[in-house]
Design a protein around this motif. Structure first.
Motif, short mmCIF file in Angstrom:
data_model
loop_
_atom_site.label_atom_id
_atom_site.label_comp_id
_atom_site.label_asym_id
_atom_site.label_seq_id
_atom_site.Cartn_x
_atom_site.Cartn_y
_atom_site.Cartn_z
N ILE A 170 0.83 -1.21 0.00
CA ILE A 170 0.00 0.00 0.00
C ILE A 170 0.87 1.26 0.00
O ILE A 170 0.64 2.20 -0.78
CB ILE A 170 -0.94 0.01 1.23
CG1 ILE A 170 -1.96 -1.12 1.11
CG2 ILE A 170 -1.66 1.36 1.35
CD1 ILE A 170 -2.80 -1.31 2.36
N LEU A 171 1.88 1.28 0.87
CA LEU A 171 2.66 2.50 1.07
C LEU A 171 3.71 2.75 -0.02
O LEU A 171 3.93 3.90 -0.41
CB LEU A 171 3.34 2.46 2.44
CG LEU A 171 2.43 2.54 3.66
CD1 LEU A 171 3.26 2.55 4.95
CD2 LEU A 171 1.54 3.78 3.60
N VAL A 172 4.38 1.69 -0.49
CA VAL A 172 5.48 1.89 -1.44
C VAL A 172 5.01 2.59 -2.73
O VAL A 172 5.67 3.54 -3.19
CB VAL A 172 6.18 0.55 -1.75
CG1 VAL A 172 7.11 0.69 -2.96
CG2 VAL A 172 6.98 0.09 -0.54
N PRO A 173 3.89 2.18 -3.36
CA PRO A 173 3.46 2.91 -4.56
C PRO A 173 3.14 4.37 -4.29
O PRO A 173 3.45 5.24 -5.11
CB PRO A 173 2.19 2.14 -4.99
CG PRO A 173 2.35 0.79 -4.39
CD PRO A 173 3.04 1.00 -3.09
N ILE A 174 2.53 4.65 -3.14
CA ILE A 174 2.18 6.04 -2.80
C ILE A 174 3.44 6.87 -2.60
O ILE A 174 3.57 7.98 -3.15
CB ILE A 174 1.31 6.07 -1.53
CG1 ILE A 174 -0.03 5.36 -1.79
CG2 ILE A 174 1.06 7.50 -1.08
CD1 ILE A 174 -0.88 5.19 -0.55
N SER B 253 8.69 10.59 -7.02
CA SER B 253 8.91 10.80 -8.44
C SER B 253 8.47 12.19 -8.87
O SER B 253 9.18 12.88 -9.63
CB SER B 253 8.15 9.74 -9.25
OG SER B 253 8.26 9.99 -10.64
N GLN B 254 7.34 12.63 -8.37
CA GLN B 254 6.85 13.97 -8.68
C GLN B 254 7.77 15.03 -8.10
O GLN B 254 8.04 16.06 -8.74
CB GLN B 254 5.43 14.13 -8.15
CG GLN B 254 4.42 13.26 -8.88
CD GLN B 254 3.05 13.29 -8.22
OE1 GLN B 254 2.83 14.00 -7.24
NE2 GLN B 254 2.11 12.50 -8.74
N PHE B 255 8.26 14.77 -6.90
CA PHE B 255 9.18 15.72 -6.26
C PHE B 255 10.46 15.86 -7.09
O PHE B 255 10.95 16.98 -7.32
CB PHE B 255 9.53 15.24 -4.85
CG PHE B 255 10.68 15.97 -4.21
CD1 PHE B 255 10.50 17.24 -3.70
CD2 PHE B 255 11.94 15.39 -4.15
CE1 PHE B 255 11.56 17.93 -3.11
CE2 PHE B 255 13.01 16.07 -3.58
CZ PHE B 255 12.82 17.34 -3.05
N MET B 256 11.02 14.73 -7.55
CA MET B 256 12.25 14.77 -8.34
C MET B 256 12.02 15.44 -9.69
O MET B 256 12.90 16.14 -10.20
CB MET B 256 12.79 13.34 -8.54
CG MET B 256 13.28 12.68 -7.26
SD MET B 256 14.56 13.64 -6.41
CE MET B 256 15.88 13.60 -7.63
N ALA C 232 -0.72 0.99 -13.41
CA ALA C 232 -0.57 -0.44 -13.21
C ALA C 232 -0.31 -0.68 -11.74
O ALA C 232 0.47 0.00 -11.13
CB ALA C 232 0.58 -0.99 -14.04
N THR C 233 -1.00 -1.65 -11.18
CA THR C 233 -0.80 -1.99 -9.78
C THR C 233 -0.67 -3.48 -9.66
O THR C 233 -1.21 -4.24 -10.45
CB THR C 233 -1.99 -1.53 -8.91
OG1 THR C 233 -3.18 -2.11 -9.44
CG2 THR C 233 -2.12 -0.01 -8.92
#
Length: 315
Positions: free
Chosen positions: A285-289, A295-298, A312-313
């Motif tokens: 649950i936490l790792v994708p979030i 990723s957005q921050f970088m 994709a999940t």
């Protein structure tokens, strides 16, 4: 996880169901090891030795870092956690076996799906070597090299032989690779169900918050080194490292498998299985979030506009 919990419910309410029905039903409910053996063979067959250098460098970096971190954790934890695990208090149920099993394997399917969305094609393909972590071999190596358990050489060979045979066949004939690799996902619910039939849900209930804490520890303890390794060795920006900081679904079987090989781990195997199962859920649950936000921050840091690819999940 659904087949696993279904099996656990059956075992908790009617623990002798398999014995009562016997025959194929009993085999399905208690056949964790043979089912895993077939799954491990198919995993080996699905690895292509001709993967590109970029993919091998990325996946090799993540795999080695993950194993190294679990090895260090085993050494440190063995100094503070008794052989029988922690029996009372907030961390009741914690054992060195639980920590290693939760930390030494990455959820390859989850990693691949995350990186398909937030990384490059090469980064997504880095799950190619993560199959090497699958099964009890890495856990056995860590326990053996840290002096926590002694395994005879032929036991190590027996643990990896199905994987190696599958790997050889899959690379000798690509048709065999395609044929066997298709069964990899098919086998997961079956060994999950069989494994669940060895778990008493009252044990999972007793783990309580400890299972959530273990999942968070896995992300923090393995995630930071993985992000650094991805950035300074793998050539990424840390996103792939964070995406690899999960607990693999197959890891839930390792405590019981290790206990079958070394009976001295039997007293902690059931609680370790419950804790690892909780860690799988928490990290899935936490790792994708966390990876999405990072990723957005970088992207913003580098002055790029975040692009969201096809979603994709996986668990």
């Amino acid at each position: 996880m659904v087949p696993l919990f279904l099996g656990a419910i059956i075992h908790t309410l009617a623990p002798k169901s398999g014995e009562y029905f016997g025959s194929f039903t009993n085999g399905l409910m208690t056949g964790t090891v043979p089912i895993l053996a077939v799954w491990f063979f198919c995993m080996g067959a699905g690895i292509n030795i001709k993967a590109t250098g970029t993919v091998l460098r990325k996946s090799g970096t993540l795999v080695i870092t993950k194993i190294a971190v679990a090895w260090v954790v085993a050494i440190v934890a063995s100094l503070f956690i008794p052989d029988g695990g922690i029996q009372t208090g907030f961390f009741a149920g914690f054992s060195v076996l639980a920590l290693i099993a939760a930390m030494d394997m990455t959820n390859g399917g989850l990693y691949a799906s995350i990186m398909q969305q937030y990384g490059t094609k090469e980064e997504a393909g880095a799950f190619v070597l993560m199959s090497l972590e699958s099964g009890p071999l890495v856990t056995m190596l860590i326990l053996g090299t840290t002096g926590l358990a002694a395994f005879e050489p032929h036991v190590f060979v027996g643990a990896v032989l199905p994987f190696l045979i599958g790997f050889i066949l899959g690379n000798l004939d690509h048709d065999l690779r395609d044929f066997f690799s298709k069964a990899t996902h098919t086998m997961i619910p079956f060994f999950g169900f069989a494994l669940g039939n060895s778990i008493d849900l009252t044990v999972i209930a007793k783990t309580g918050v400890a299972g959530i804490v273990l999942g968070i520890l896995v992300i923090v303890v393995t995630g930071i080194p993985l992000m650094l390794a991805d950035k300074y060795i793998g050539g990424g920006n840390g996103t792939a490292g964070l995406a690899a900081s999960s607990t693999a679904g197959a890891a839930v079987a390792n405590p019981m498998i290790i206990a079958q090989m070394k009976p001295e781990f039997l007293p902690v195997a059931e609680s370790a299985t419950a804790l690892v199962a909780a860690s799988i859920i928490v990290t899935s649950i936490l790792v994708p979030i966390l990876t999405a936000y990072f990723s957005q921050f970088m992207s913003k840091k580098n002055g790029q506009t975040p692009t969201k690819k096809h979603s994709a999940t996986a668990i």
